[in-house]
Scaffold this active site. Structure first.
Site: not given
Ligand SMILES: *Cc1c(COP(=O)(O)O)cnc(C)c1O
Length: 385
Positions: A53, A105, A177, A202
């Site tokens: 982690r 978004y 973004d 994407k």
């Protein structure tokens, strides 16, 4: 290994990013360190890795890779684009305020209006193409401006440098973004942005087979704060997915170039069709943001939105197309057609949706790597029946 690092051009960086050859064995790809923990040979000595982690060499290679491509100081890989975005927003505290682009978004809108608000972080949504609106929305407790350009699905363009100037004047962080452009077309950190965010699901991943998010920061101090958040929230990207994402990113330039060339042709063809009411693409001569976009980006991207006039015609188109996947998402080797009014923006009240230009007849085409002649022929048969 002599051709990597910050002195090479973009396509060379994509292939020779520093970790592309395994130093221990010479293997031609980054090893998948499928381990949750690391043996501490000497508990007094500091080892680079102790628990996955907090750090893993495979994920680290990806994080260094995206930092190199965006020109930032440090990269971070998250379980999804929303995990990256929500983690960046965790830099804010109770009582802080965010100015956000109104056509952000949908997931970011939902995060700000249903979760961050409960944590005491308020937001104001403005048309970011209008700098006066951005200035007017600033408050003494404004700590961040969140931008997305081109926006989705109407591909509005925000002037990145102008927003950065406003933000710096008021000592406010900028978060951008960059999912639609990728660092191949647009590198916001070079324009003064503090944090760049990606849905790597994407274009960066590019094959509709991995869900991932990336963040890149411009300064060491932001890097330390983001590291604390990433480790504390624990929303890291898994090891296999980190590898898969790097695999996809190597072909980013080839994919973006191919899809963009086709998207330009598609936008041009659509503009000539009498039964297509409007076409949204920053590369079209009549796009209102074209000049600003050209100032800050090297290409127009692979997403074209267009209005076929009515919901009925849009649904007909959806049911008749044979080439694209009809789906939510974008940025893959295969073309993807989506219907914002009933997919990504279905939860938005109809009036608000219409006011933002997301009409019932608006569809979004993410152009893949099929032959453009086939894509156009398929659309022609789907439009005309
Ligand atoms: C898909 C998308 C996101 C969210 O990313 P996930 O990987 O689905 O969590 C954020 N911003 C933009 C612009 C997107 O297209």
């Amino acid at each position: 290994m002599s051709h990597h690092g910050e002195d090479t051009k973009f396509a060379t960086k994509l292939i020779h990013f520093g970790a592309e050859i395994d130093k221990a064995t010479g293997a031609s790809s980054v090893p998948i360190y499928q381990a949750s923990t690391f043996h501490q040979e000497d508990v007094d000595a500091h080892q680079p890795y102790d628990y996955t982690r907090s750090g893993n060499p495979t994920r680290q290679a990806l994080e260094d890779y995206i930092a190199l491509l965006e020109g930032g100081t440090r990269g971070f890989a998250f379980a999804s684009g929303m995990a990256a975005i929500s983690s960046a927003l965790m830099l804010l505290s109770q009582g802080d305020h965010v100015v956000c682009t109104e056509d952000v978004y949908g997931g970011t809108y939902r995060l700000l209006t249903t979760i961050m608000n409960r944590m005491g972080v308020e937001s104001t949504f403005v048309d970011m193409t209008d700098l006066a609106q951005v200035r007017a929305a600033l408050r003494p407790n404004t700590k961040a401006i969140f931008l997305e350009t081109p926006s989705n699905p109407t591909l509005k363009i925000t002037d990145i440098a102008a927003i950065v100037a406003i933000a710096q004047e008021h000592d406010v962080l900028t978060m951008l973004d960059n999912t639609f452009m990728t660092p191949y077309h647009q590198r916001p950190i070079e324009l003064g942005v503090d944090i760049v965010l990606h849905s790597a699901t994407k274009f960066l991943g590019g094959h509709s087979d991995v869900l991932a998010g990336l963040a890149v920061v411009a300064s060491d101090s932001l890097g330390r704060r983001m590291k604390q958040i990433q480790n504390g929230m624990g929303n890291v990207l898994g090891i296999q997915d980190s590898w898969l994402l790097m695999r996809g990113m190597k072909t980013l330039k080839a994919r973006m170039e191919g899809s963009e060339t086709s998207a330009r042709r598609l936008a041009g063809w659509l503009s000539e069709q009498a039964d297509v009411e409007a076409v949204f693409y920053p590369g079209l001569p009549n796009h209102p943001g074209r000049e600003i976009h050209e100032k800050q980006s090297t290409g127009y991207g692979a997403v074209v939105s267009f209005d076929v006039g009515s919901g009925e015609r849009a649904k007909q188109l959806m049911s008749r197309v044979r080439i694209p996947l009809v789906a939510v998402s974008l940025g893959a080797v295969e073309s993807i057609l989506s219907y914002p009014a009933m997919m990504s923006h279905a939860s938005m009240p109809r009036e608000v949706r219409l006011q933002r230009g997301i009409t019932d007849g608006l569809v979004r085409y993410s152009v893949g790597l099929e032959d453009i002649e086939d894509i156009i022929e398929d659309l022609e048969q789907a439009l005309r029946g």
